[in-house]
Enzyme design. Structure first.
Site, PDB file in Angstrom:
ATOM      1  N   GLU A   1     -13.598   1.004  11.716  1.00 56.08           N
ATOM      2  CA  GLU A   1     -14.783   0.483  11.030  1.00 56.08           C
ATOM      3  C   GLU A   1     -15.192  -0.878  11.599  1.00 56.08           C
TER       4      GLU A   1
ATOM      5  N   GLY B   1       0.821  -1.218   0.000  1.00 53.19           N
ATOM      6  CA  GLY B   1       0.000   0.000   0.000  1.00 53.19           C
ATOM      7  C   GLY B   1       0.848   1.258   0.000  1.00 53.19           C
TER       8      GLY B   1
ATOM      9  N   LYS C   1     -11.909  -6.272   7.603  1.00 49.96           N
ATOM     10  CA  LYS C   1     -10.878  -5.826   8.558  1.00 49.96           C
ATOM     11  C   LYS C   1     -10.930  -6.647   9.853  1.00 49.96           C
TER      12      LYS C   1
ATOM     13  N   THR D   1       1.507   3.274  -2.329  1.00 47.43           N
ATOM     14  CA  THR D   1       0.970   4.394  -3.121  1.00 47.43           C
ATOM     15  C   THR D   1      -0.141   5.145  -2.389  1.00 47.43           C
TER      16      THR D   1
ATOM     17  N   GLN E   1      -2.249   7.002   0.976  1.00 46.53           N
ATOM     18  CA  GLN E   1      -1.943   8.116   1.898  1.00 46.53           C
ATOM     19  C   GLN E   1      -0.937   7.691   2.970  1.00 46.53           C
ATOM     20  N   ASP E   2      -1.255   6.604   3.681  1.00 46.43           N
ATOM     21  CA  ASP E   2      -0.417   6.191   4.807  1.00 46.43           C
ATOM     22  C   ASP E   2       0.920   5.634   4.336  1.00 46.43           C
TER      23      ASP E   2
ATOM     24  N   ALA F   1      -5.024  -2.344   0.852  1.00 41.76           N
ATOM     25  CA  ALA F   1      -6.421  -2.752   1.068  1.00 41.76           C
ATOM     26  C   ALA F   1      -7.311  -2.078   0.044  1.00 41.76           C
TER      27      ALA F   1
ATOM     28  N   TYR G   1     -16.257  -3.914   4.004  1.00 40.85           N
ATOM     29  CA  TYR G   1     -14.903  -3.476   4.385  1.00 40.85           C
ATOM     30  C   TYR G   1     -14.648  -3.769   5.871  1.00 40.85           C
TER      31      TYR G   1
ATOM     32  N   SER H   1      -9.884   0.166   0.505  1.00 42.25           N
ATOM     33  CA  SER H   1     -10.085   0.887   1.770  1.00 42.25           C
ATOM     34  C   SER H   1     -11.308   1.786   1.777  1.00 42.25           C
TER      35      SER H   1
ATOM     36  N   SER I   1      -8.907  -1.223  11.732  1.00 45.68           N
ATOM     37  CA  SER I   1      -9.688   0.007  11.553  1.00 45.68           C
ATOM     38  C   SER I   1     -10.819   0.147  12.549  1.00 45.68           C
TER      39      SER I   1
HETATM   40  P1  NAP Z   1      -5.423   4.171   0.606  1.00 43.27           P
HETATM   41  O1  NAP Z   1      -4.896   5.544   0.400  1.00 43.27           O
HETATM   42  O2  NAP Z   1      -6.727   3.802   0.001  1.00 43.27           O
HETATM   43  O3  NAP Z   1      -4.314   3.138   0.097  1.00 43.27           O
HETATM   44  C1  NAP Z   1      -4.629   1.777  -0.101  1.00 43.27           C
HETATM   45  C2  NAP Z   1      -3.413   1.111  -0.717  1.00 43.27           C
HETATM   46  O4  NAP Z   1      -3.716  -0.266  -0.951  1.00 43.27           O
HETATM   47  C3  NAP Z   1      -2.997   1.692  -2.074  1.00 43.27           C
HETATM   48  O5  NAP Z   1      -1.611   1.807  -2.110  1.00 43.27           O
HETATM   49  C4  NAP Z   1      -3.465   0.624  -3.059  1.00 43.27           C
HETATM   50  O6  NAP Z   1      -2.715   0.559  -4.241  1.00 43.27           O
HETATM   51  C5  NAP Z   1      -3.209  -0.631  -2.231  1.00 43.27           C
HETATM   52  N1  NAP Z   1      -3.891  -1.803  -2.771  1.00 43.27           N
HETATM   53  C6  NAP Z   1      -5.189  -1.912  -3.139  1.00 43.27           C
HETATM   54  N2  NAP Z   1      -5.432  -3.140  -3.642  1.00 43.27           N
HETATM   55  C7  NAP Z   1      -4.255  -3.812  -3.599  1.00 43.27           C
HETATM   56  C8  NAP Z   1      -3.859  -5.124  -3.985  1.00 43.27           C
HETATM   57  N3  NAP Z   1      -4.721  -5.988  -4.535  1.00 43.27           N
HETATM   58  N4  NAP Z   1      -2.558  -5.471  -3.806  1.00 43.27           N
HETATM   59  C9  NAP Z   1      -1.676  -4.605  -3.265  1.00 43.27           C
HETATM   60  N5  NAP Z   1      -1.992  -3.350  -2.874  1.00 43.27           N
HETATM   61  C10 NAP Z   1      -3.263  -2.969  -3.041  1.00 43.27           C
HETATM   62  O7  NAP Z   1      -5.535   3.838   2.166  1.00 43.27           O
HETATM   63  P2  NAP Z   1      -4.870   4.616   3.414  1.00 43.27           P
HETATM   64  O8  NAP Z   1      -5.799   5.656   3.872  1.00 43.27           O
HETATM   65  O9  NAP Z   1      -3.453   4.925   3.112  1.00 43.27           O
HETATM   66  O10 NAP Z   1      -4.935   3.446   4.514  1.00 43.27           O
HETATM   67  C11 NAP Z   1      -3.882   2.499   4.662  1.00 43.27           C
HETATM   68  C12 NAP Z   1      -4.414   1.252   5.344  1.00 43.27           C
HETATM   69  O11 NAP Z   1      -4.984   1.612   6.604  1.00 43.27           O
HETATM   70  C13 NAP Z   1      -5.542   0.545   4.587  1.00 43.27           C
HETATM   71  O12 NAP Z   1      -5.412  -0.830   4.856  1.00 43.27           O
HETATM   72  C14 NAP Z   1      -6.810   1.075   5.232  1.00 43.27           C
HETATM   73  O13 NAP Z   1      -7.852   0.138   5.078  1.00 43.27           O
HETATM   74  C15 NAP Z   1      -6.351   1.203   6.661  1.00 43.27           C
HETATM   75  N6  NAP Z   1      -7.011   2.222   7.457  1.00 43.27           N
HETATM   76  C16 NAP Z   1      -7.093   3.502   7.018  1.00 43.27           C
HETATM   77  C17 NAP Z   1      -7.665   4.468   7.828  1.00 43.27           C
HETATM   78  C18 NAP Z   1      -7.748   5.921   7.402  1.00 43.27           C
HETATM   79  O14 NAP Z   1      -8.498   6.676   8.032  1.00 43.27           O
HETATM   80  N7  NAP Z   1      -6.962   6.345   6.410  1.00 43.27           N
HETATM   81  C19 NAP Z   1      -8.137   4.115   9.101  1.00 43.27           C
HETATM   82  C20 NAP Z   1      -8.010   2.791   9.515  1.00 43.27           C
HETATM   83  C21 NAP Z   1      -7.434   1.854   8.699  1.00 43.27           C
HETATM   84  P3  NAP Z   1      -3.167   1.291  -5.619  1.00 43.27           P
HETATM   85  O15 NAP Z   1      -2.679   2.696  -5.500  1.00 43.27           O
HETATM   86  O16 NAP Z   1      -2.481   0.508  -6.667  1.00 43.27           O
HETATM   87  O17 NAP Z   1      -4.666   1.214  -5.660  1.00 43.27           O
HETATM   88  O1  F7E Z   2     -16.775   8.654   5.207  1.00 43.03           O
HETATM   89  C1  F7E Z   2     -20.090  10.290   5.381  1.00 43.03           C
HETATM   90  C2  F7E Z   2     -20.080   8.771   5.227  1.00 43.03           C
HETATM   91  O2  F7E Z   2     -15.581   7.728   3.231  1.00 43.03           O
HETATM   92  C3  F7E Z   2     -16.912   9.255   6.478  1.00 43.03           C
HETATM   93  C4  F7E Z   2     -11.545   4.855   5.431  1.00 43.03           C
HETATM   94  O3  F7E Z   2     -10.222   5.355   5.479  1.00 43.03           O
HETATM   95  O4  F7E Z   2     -12.014   5.614   7.656  1.00 43.03           O
HETATM   96  C5  F7E Z   2     -12.441   5.703   6.311  1.00 43.03           C
HETATM   97  O5  F7E Z   2     -13.768   5.233   6.176  1.00 43.03           O
HETATM   98  C6  F7E Z   2     -18.380   9.532   6.759  1.00 43.03           C
HETATM   99  C7  F7E Z   2     -19.296   8.338   6.450  1.00 43.03           C
HETATM  100  O6  F7E Z   2     -14.596   7.480   5.578  1.00 43.03           O
HETATM  101  C8  F7E Z   2     -20.135  11.674   2.045  1.00 43.03           C
HETATM  102  O7  F7E Z   2     -21.412   8.268   5.173  1.00 43.03           O
HETATM  103  C9  F7E Z   2     -21.213  11.955   3.898  1.00 43.03           C
HETATM  104  O8  F7E Z   2     -20.155   8.138   7.525  1.00 43.03           O
HETATM  105  O9  F7E Z   2     -14.564   9.662   4.495  1.00 43.03           O
HETATM  106  P1  F7E Z   2     -15.335   8.406   4.522  1.00 43.03           P
HETATM  107  P2  F7E Z   2     -15.043   6.172   6.372  1.00 43.03           P
HETATM  108  O10 F7E Z   2     -16.187   5.488   5.759  1.00 43.03           O
HETATM  109  O11 F7E Z   2     -15.186   6.565   7.809  1.00 43.03           O
HETATM  110  C10 F7E Z   2     -12.037   4.284   8.219  1.00 43.03           C
HETATM  111  C11 F7E Z   2     -11.530   4.361   9.630  1.00 43.03           C
HETATM  112  C12 F7E Z   2     -11.319   3.311   7.362  1.00 43.03           C
HETATM  113  O12 F7E Z   2     -10.714   2.359   7.858  1.00 43.03           O
HETATM  114  C13 F7E Z   2     -11.539   3.389   5.889  1.00 43.03           C
HETATM  115  O13 F7E Z   2     -10.518   2.719   5.175  1.00 43.03           O
HETATM  116  O14 F7E Z   2     -18.799  10.578   5.902  1.00 43.03           O
HETATM  117  N1  F7E Z   2     -20.274  11.002   4.127  1.00 43.03           N
HETATM  118  N2  F7E Z   2     -21.154  12.379   2.628  1.00 43.03           N
HETATM  119  C14 F7E Z   2     -19.584  10.802   2.991  1.00 43.03           C
HETATM  120  N3  F7E Z   2     -18.546   9.983   2.713  1.00 43.03           N
HETATM  121  C15 F7E Z   2     -18.022  10.029   1.467  1.00 43.03           C
HETATM  122  N4  F7E Z   2     -16.957   9.254   1.160  1.00 43.03           N
HETATM  123  N5  F7E Z   2     -18.546  10.857   0.482  1.00 43.03           N
HETATM  124  C16 F7E Z   2     -19.605  11.691   0.722  1.00 43.03           C
HETATM  125  O15 F7E Z   2     -20.050  12.435  -0.168  1.00 43.03           O
END
Ligand code: NAP
Ligand code: F7E
Length: 326
Positions: free
Chosen positions: A129, A8, A155, A10, A12-13, A80, A151, A82, A127
């Protein structure tokens, strides 16, 4: 020089973690999927010292090859599907990548290190979630999971597989239960970045409105740069463990909208926001807020960026990017 492999890279994290580990003197390796991944150039531009390996979380042999070629002491599984909304439309893919993909990485490590499982420390991106329909407020490491999306269910599987490998094989495997964390690098499919980009474009006269779903839901939003430091701290502990990483504060999507518009001097935000059922979810996570006491006490971790600072950082970055035409 310690060596780390990030799946992952590419995302954000992945980018923040790569920068953090390079600053700490690591030899950093990143897994990239696809034969012509459009984000490869971004990785090369932002973290040119990262060594790239091609592979996919659904392909065991590609993971074993990446482990063999990078020979890491630490593996961070950030890859993931994600996006929560997308996970309903792509249930099987989400399960293959986000759930089974975690197991595939764990198995690849087991096969790679043969019988010395202490050779590699493993981080799993769990997560908030997983808590979904929350059974208590705030949520901590032992709160009962009740996922509300494919999702979230995936997780939960990855989380318990990580614990199971720790308990079955004595592996140094840790799971960070991270609550939402955002940044200027957040994908525009997530609500915070959709709002910051929209507000910047409205301020610059390029767009009139932002179309959103549910404005009442509440999230515990922190800054991604702080959260990747917590991932690293987990792998520096004598033993693997599970840690909630969160700010402990919760805000609604509406609060984010109001703060973002206020930052650019627009008070009448209602004129620019429309709600559309298209962005509502089949099952919603109404409120999550994390208790990161364990991380504070054991890892010495705490967030450094407030909600307001986060909103302003994202809006300022999008104003600059939009002005420059990036
Ligand atoms: P992100 O920006 O969506 O990055 C997801 C990464 O997974 C991308 O690099 C993507 O590659 C890669 N990926 C997707 N499918 C793949 C596959 N089949 N094989 C290998 N790599 C693959 O997510 P993030 O926000 O950085 O989050 C990083 C991790 O933390 C994720 O597992 C996410 O579920 C988890 N997480 C995120 C949050 C949050 O708030 N950001 C909170 C809790 C947990 P491509 O660029 O090629 O698509
Ligand atoms: O939605 C509401 C939507 O897509 C947040 C991922 O990183 O964090 C992320 O998941 C809230 C939801 O994030 C729109 O219904 C309203 O309740 O930004 P989100 P998420 O679903 O919380 C968790 C911790 C992860 O692990 C995940 O990978 O915002 N919402 N209006 C909207 N959401 C989106 N996307 N777009 C809207 O227009």
């Amino acid at each position: 020089m310690p060596s780390a492999l990030i799946t992952g890279i590419t995302g954000q994290d992945g980018l923040y973690l790569a920068e953090t580990l390079l600053d700490k003197g690591y030899d950093v390796h990143g897994l990239i999927r696809g034969q012509n991944n459009p984000k490869l150039d971004l990785v090369r531009a932002l973290v040119p010292d990262v060594r790239i390996h091609h592979g996919d979380l659904t392909d065991l042999s590609s993971l074993i090859r990446a482990l063999r070629d990078s020979d890491p002491q630490e593996v961070y599984n950030l890859g993931a599907v994600s996006n929560v909304a997308y996970s309903w439309e792509n249930v099987a893919l989400t399960t293959d990548v986000t759930a089974k993909g975690t197991l595939t990485v764990l198995e690849a490590i087991r096969l790679h290190v043969d019988d010395d499982l202490s050779a590699i420390r493993f981080y799993q991106a769990s997560s908030s979630e997983m808590f979904g329909k929350v059974t208590e407020v705030p949520q901590h490491e032992r709160t009962l999971p009740w996922p509300r999306s494919p999702y979230g269910v995936s997780k939960v599987f990855g989380h318990y597989m990580t614990i199971n490998y720790r308990e079955s094989y004595g592996m140094h495997a840790s799971s960070g239960i991270l609550f939402n964390h955002e940044s200027p690098r957040r994908g525009p499919e997530f609500v915070t970045r959709k709002i910051s980009q929209g507000v910047a474009r409205i301020k610059l006269g390029l767009q009139d409105e932002i179309v959103l779903g549910n404005l009442d839901v509440q999230r515990d939003w922190g800054f991604a740069g702080d959260y990747v430091e917590a991932m690293w701290l987990m792998l520096q502990q004598p033993e693997g463990g599970d840690y909630v990483i969160a700010t402990g504060e919760t805000h609604s999507v509406r609060d984010f909208v109001v703060a973002a518009f206020a930052h650019v001097g627009i008070d009448d935000w209602r004129r620019h926001v429309r709600q559309d059922p298209r962005f509502m979810r089949p099952a919603e996570v109404d409120l999550v807020v994390g208790d990161a006491t364990l991380a504070r006490e054991v890892l010495g971790w705490k967030p450094t960026v407030s909600f307001r600072e986060l909103v302003e950082m994202m809006v300022d970055s999008d104003l600059e990017a939009t002005r420059q035409g990036w």
